[in-house]
Design an enzyme around this catalytic site. Structure first.
Site, short mmCIF file in Angstrom:
data_model
loop_
_atom_site.label_atom_id
_atom_site.label_comp_id
_atom_site.label_asym_id
_atom_site.label_seq_id
_atom_site.Cartn_x
_atom_site.Cartn_y
_atom_site.Cartn_z
N ASP A 34 81.60 17.10 73.00
CA ASP A 34 80.45 16.66 72.21
C ASP A 34 79.74 17.89 71.66
OD1 ASP A 34 77.89 17.31 73.83
OD2 ASP A 34 79.10 16.25 75.31
N ASP A 122 71.73 8.88 74.10
CA ASP A 122 71.60 10.01 75.02
C ASP A 122 70.29 9.86 75.78
OD1 ASP A 122 71.35 12.46 76.28
OD2 ASP A 122 71.77 13.66 74.50
N GLU A 124 68.11 11.24 78.73
CA GLU A 124 67.85 12.35 79.64
C GLU A 124 66.44 12.83 79.40
OE1 GLU A 124 69.79 16.17 78.55
OE2 GLU A 124 70.78 15.02 76.96
#
Length: 235
Positions: A34, A122, A124
């Site tokens: 990625d 994503d 986080e």
């Protein structure tokens, strides 16, 4: 997928059944990686010749940031035979549906052409924001569900979720809400993936290291190439 571009810039300046492609019996593995704007000049030909077969590319963050390198990276991956897809760095303290729509409008969509991965959320922490973006576990679960349901309504696929076991435990209470519908991209930099968090019986992708020889982070698909192709196609 360690720090958002917005974070670095700020610091410098001051339920549907799982798709058929989600296969329970996994065999083999496929290398990928990625990338984001931190890797603007990836040599995709060398990466493909080196064995990588898929790439996840940062497209958006929140509702205001679009990666300036996304289009060239996506085109480079496509031209070099990669299975590829976009990901969205989530800010769960603002509207889930607005972020999903922004992601879809700026590279995060999916089609069943066999070379496009479903978009990825994503999830986080990031500097400058409170732990879990100030949300309770129930509010975080509701945010993820709203984003995921919106994505599914617009594309016919659920997005993938990227997260670590620690974040998932801390910010969702290790919920099992999504374990049978949403593919897991497991962030665990270790020699083995270990036990997935929440209700996931297995990971679909594993981010096993925060470096990769052709740039970005190393990712491993939990299955063979034929399974990856079926997963991309959605059935």
């Amino acid at each position: 997928m360690k720090l958002s571009l917005l974070t670095v810039a700020a610091a410098a300046g001051a339920a549907v059944a799982a798709p058929a492609a989600e296969i329970d019996t996994r065999a083999g593995s496929v290398q990928g990686f990625d990338i984001s704007g931190y890797q603007p000049n990836v040599d995709f030909r060398a990466a493909y010749n080196g064995g990588a077969r898929f790439v996840m590319i940062k497209a958006t963050e929140g509702t205001t940031f679009k990666s300036s390198t996304f289009n060239s990276q996506y085109t480079g991956a496509t031209n070099n035979k990669f299975i590829r897809g976009g990901y969205h760095f989530a800010h769960p303290d603002t509207s889930a549906t607005a972020q999903c729509d922004y992601f879809l409008a700026n590279g995060g969509g999916w089609s069943n052409d066999g070379i496009t991965l479903p978009g990825m959320i994503d999830l986080e922490g990031t500097s400058g924001k409170p732990k879990c973006y100030g949300l309770s576990a129930s509010a975080m679960i509701a945010w993820i569900k709203a984003f995921s349901d919106r994505y599914n309504a617009k594309t016919g696929r659920y997005p993938m979720i990227y997260t670590s076991p620690d974040w998932w435990q801390s910010c969702t209470g290790n919920t099992k809400t999504f374990g049978t519908t949403i593919p897991l991209v497991l962030a665990r930099w270790a020699s083995s993936p270990g036990t997935p968090p929440g209700g996931w019986p297995y990971h679909t992708f594993w981010q096993n290291a925060d470096t990769y020889r052709f740039g970005g982070d190393s990712e491993i698909f939990n299955g063979g190439m034929d399974q990856l192709q079926r997963f991309a196609k959605g059935g």
